[in-house]
Design a protein around this motif. Structure first.
Motif, short mmCIF file in Angstrom:
data_model
loop_
_atom_site.label_atom_id
_atom_site.label_comp_id
_atom_site.label_asym_id
_atom_site.label_seq_id
_atom_site.Cartn_x
_atom_site.Cartn_y
_atom_site.Cartn_z
N GLY A 8 50.76 43.50 39.46
CA GLY A 8 50.64 42.93 40.98
C GLY A 8 49.47 41.79 41.30
N GLY A 9 48.78 41.69 40.28
CA GLY A 9 47.66 40.81 40.54
C GLY A 9 48.11 39.40 40.57
N GLY A 10 47.40 38.28 40.98
CA GLY A 10 47.53 37.07 40.89
C GLY A 10 46.52 36.10 41.62
N LEU A 11 47.02 35.03 41.97
CA LEU A 11 46.20 33.90 42.68
C LEU A 11 46.60 33.77 44.09
N VAL A 12 45.86 34.03 45.20
CA VAL A 12 46.32 33.90 46.37
C VAL A 12 44.98 32.99 47.10
N GLN A 13 45.67 32.70 48.51
CA GLN A 13 44.70 31.83 49.29
C GLN A 13 43.96 32.99 50.37
N VAL A 14 43.03 32.58 50.82
CA VAL A 14 42.06 33.22 51.75
C VAL A 14 43.30 33.58 53.05
N GLY A 15 43.09 34.74 53.25
CA GLY A 15 43.91 35.49 54.34
C GLY A 15 45.18 35.97 53.94
N LEU A 20 49.18 45.66 44.57
CA LEU A 20 48.98 46.32 43.55
C LEU A 20 49.80 47.47 43.08
N SER A 21 50.32 47.71 42.08
CA SER A 21 51.17 48.97 41.76
C SER A 21 50.48 49.55 40.25
N CYS A 22 50.39 50.74 40.04
CA CYS A 22 50.07 51.45 38.84
C CYS A 22 51.12 52.65 38.78
N ALA A 23 51.63 52.80 37.42
CA ALA A 23 52.50 53.76 37.01
C ALA A 23 51.77 54.50 35.94
N ALA A 24 51.72 55.80 36.27
CA ALA A 24 51.29 56.76 35.57
C ALA A 24 52.32 57.54 34.24
N SER A 25 51.99 57.69 33.32
CA SER A 25 52.77 58.32 32.30
C SER A 25 52.03 58.97 31.18
N ARG A 86 39.74 37.81 50.85
CA ARG A 86 38.63 37.21 51.05
C ARG A 86 38.16 36.75 49.77
N PRO A 87 37.52 35.83 49.57
CA PRO A 87 36.97 35.05 48.16
C PRO A 87 36.21 36.32 47.50
N GLU A 88 35.45 37.18 48.11
CA GLU A 88 34.53 38.20 47.61
C GLU A 88 35.49 39.33 46.91
N ASP A 89 36.80 39.11 47.39
CA ASP A 89 37.54 40.27 46.76
C ASP A 89 38.29 39.84 45.38
N THR A 90 37.64 38.86 44.96
CA THR A 90 38.20 38.36 43.51
C THR A 90 37.48 39.15 42.46
N GLY A 114 43.58 46.68 33.77
CA GLY A 114 43.12 45.89 34.67
C GLY A 114 43.94 44.56 34.93
N THR A 115 43.97 44.30 36.15
CA THR A 115 44.66 43.14 36.68
C THR A 115 43.91 42.18 37.34
N GLN A 116 43.83 40.87 37.12
CA GLN A 116 43.05 39.91 37.73
C GLN A 116 43.51 39.69 39.18
N VAL A 117 42.58 39.63 40.19
CA VAL A 117 43.09 39.15 41.53
C VAL A 117 41.88 38.06 41.89
N THR A 118 42.54 36.89 42.06
CA THR A 118 41.50 35.86 42.44
C THR A 118 42.04 35.40 43.93
N VAL A 119 41.02 35.05 44.69
CA VAL A 119 41.33 34.77 46.20
C VAL A 119 40.45 33.40 46.29
#
Length: 121
Positions: A8-15, A20-25, A86-90, A114-119
């Motif tokens: 579920g990570g990715g690149l989004v704009q502010v606002g 994100l999802s995580c599956a345990a096994s 927000r950008p600081e959530d990157t 880990g999954t990258q989130v970029t704002v």
């Protein structure tokens, strides 16, 4: 052993929002808390949100009111809904669970890859 797979990570704009999802096994019968931490470049890892098996939640101060953590005990999944980003959530976001082992009476932490989130502003 517990295996965690995040998505579920990715690149989004502010606002904007992301989920994100995580599956345990694996050996997951003793999982207590599930949740998310993050690490921004040059920063230490910090708590984002945790949820107990019974649904009690704990959030980092910087995400309170914007992020919501939820879990499905039947599917062994934990999700993080992130709104008003927000950008600081990157950061790289890591799924975390703690598993109780009755044989030793101790808890062990497990981490996703880990999954990258970029704002972007």
């Amino acid at each position: 052993q517990v295996q965690l797979v995040e998505s579920g990570g990715g690149l989004v704009q502010v606002g904007e929002s992301l989920r994100l999802s995580c599956a345990a096994s694996g050996s997951i019968s003793g999982i207590n808390h599930m949740g998310w931490y993050r690490r921004a470049p040059g920063e230490q890892r910090e708590l984002v949100a945790l949820i107990s098996r019974l649904g009690s939640t704990n959030y980092g101060d910087s995400v309170q009111g914007r992020f919501t953590v939820s879990r499905d005990n039947t599917k062994n999944t934990v999700d993080l809904q992130m709104n008003n980003l927000r950008p600081e959530d990157t950061a790289i976001y890591y799924c975390n669970v703690d598993q109780y082992y009755e044989s030793s009476g101790s808890y062990v932490d497990y981490w996703g890859q880990g999954t990258q989130v970029t704002v972007s502003s």
